[in-house]
Design an enzyme around this catalytic site. Structure first.
Site, PDB file in Angstrom:
ATOM      1  N   HIS A 265       0.814  -1.220   0.000  1.00  0.00           N
ATOM      2  CA  HIS A 265       0.000   0.000   0.000  1.00  0.00           C
ATOM      3  C   HIS A 265       0.843   1.264   0.000  1.00  0.00           C
ATOM      4  O   HIS A 265       0.340   2.343   0.308  1.00  0.00           O
ATOM      5  CB  HIS A 265      -0.955  -0.002   1.199  1.00  0.00           C
ATOM      6  CG  HIS A 265      -2.051  -1.016   1.078  1.00  0.00           C
ATOM      7  ND1 HIS A 265      -2.845  -1.416   2.144  1.00  0.00           N
ATOM      8  CD2 HIS A 265      -2.484  -1.737   0.007  1.00  0.00           C
ATOM      9  CE1 HIS A 265      -3.702  -2.329   1.740  1.00  0.00           C
ATOM     10  NE2 HIS A 265      -3.508  -2.538   0.446  1.00  0.00           N
TER      11      HIS A 265
ATOM     12  N   CYS B 179       8.768  18.933  -7.727  1.00  0.00           N
ATOM     13  CA  CYS B 179       9.308  17.603  -7.990  1.00  0.00           C
ATOM     14  C   CYS B 179      10.788  17.711  -8.342  1.00  0.00           C
ATOM     15  O   CYS B 179      11.172  18.492  -9.225  1.00  0.00           O
ATOM     16  CB  CYS B 179       8.539  16.938  -9.128  1.00  0.00           C
ATOM     17  SG  CYS B 179       9.222  15.340  -9.639  1.00  0.00           S
TER      18      CYS B 179
END
Length: 236
Positions: free
Chosen positions: A110, A137
């Site tokens: 997950h 980013c």
């Protein structure tokens, strides 16, 4: 022996990290709406609220410590390796407590809270500070596209081919601290049984799938997991 261990939020509860579901109705999703905070649609509607929720969880994780259950599984991994065996540790948890306790072969199906993912270029990097729409980013330079590297409702869990392959090759399937309600992980026990693999549940209380396990041990993870690991290592 090749042991496949699946862990859920229950193994980290004694480290101060809340479970998502419990029969008392006090889990995280009883207090917060997962559709608003843990779906791509929720993030698109209100990214600030989603970031705030995960920033709090990230800070809580950084302040937490592994408990005896985490350390016991690290001992089991090392002990099996010494005997030409293997432990595959698949966790539904997005914390890093298994790694901090010394486990090496960990699969995060997950995702991982201490990483960010860029929706623009799909790059994943370590991220231990708060995350916001203003962050850039590192890979593509875009701003406003970073999100927690976690699998939300409606998204595909990670590394499923690797996970199913390891499960099929195991001699024993063990579920620790998981409610048995979230798929595909909730279906692992049925698949193990269909393959003739022995099964064991270690939990605070019986899960929804408790009837499917050959062996069940109940109690706090910090007590039940070390005791089970000791039994496994004694068997040689």
């Amino acid at each position: 022996m090749r042991i496949f261990v699946l862990t859920g939020a229950g193994i980290s509860a004694e480290s101060g990290l809340g479970t998502f579901r419990d029969k008392a109705g006090t889990g995280i999703w009883a207090r917060f709406d997962p559709m608003k905070l843990a779906t791509p649609e929720g993030f698109a509607r209100d990214p600030e609220a989603v970031h705030a929720f995960y920033n709090t969880r990230r800070r809580n994780l950084l302040a937490a410590e592994p408990n005896e259950a985490h350390f016991a599984l690290a001992r089991l991994e090392a002990g099996l390796a010494e005997r030409s065996g293997m432990l595959t540790l698949v966790t539904q948890n997005i914390d890093d407590l298994h790694e901090r306790a010394g486990s090496r072969n960990v699969v995060h199906m997950h995702g991982e809270l201490l990483k960010s993912r860029c929706a623009a270029c799909d790059s994943v990097v370590d991220w231990r500070q708060d995350l916001s729409l203003e962050d850039q980013c590192e890979a593509c330079g875009e701003t406003g596209h970073l999100r927690p590297h976690v699998v939300w409702f409606g998204e595909m869990p990670l590394a499923l081919d690797q996970i199913y392959g390891a499960l099929a090759a195991s001699d024993l399937f063990v579920a620790i601290g998981t409610s048995g309600t979230v798929y595909p992980a909730a279906g692992f026990v049925a698949q193990a049984r269909a393959l003739g693999i022995a099964t064991c549940e270690i939990n605070l209380e019986p899960s929804d799938d408790a009837r499917l396990f050959d062996e069940c041990r109940y109690g706090p993870a910090s007590e039940t997991v070390p005791a089970w690991v000791q039994d496994m290592l004694r068997q040689g």
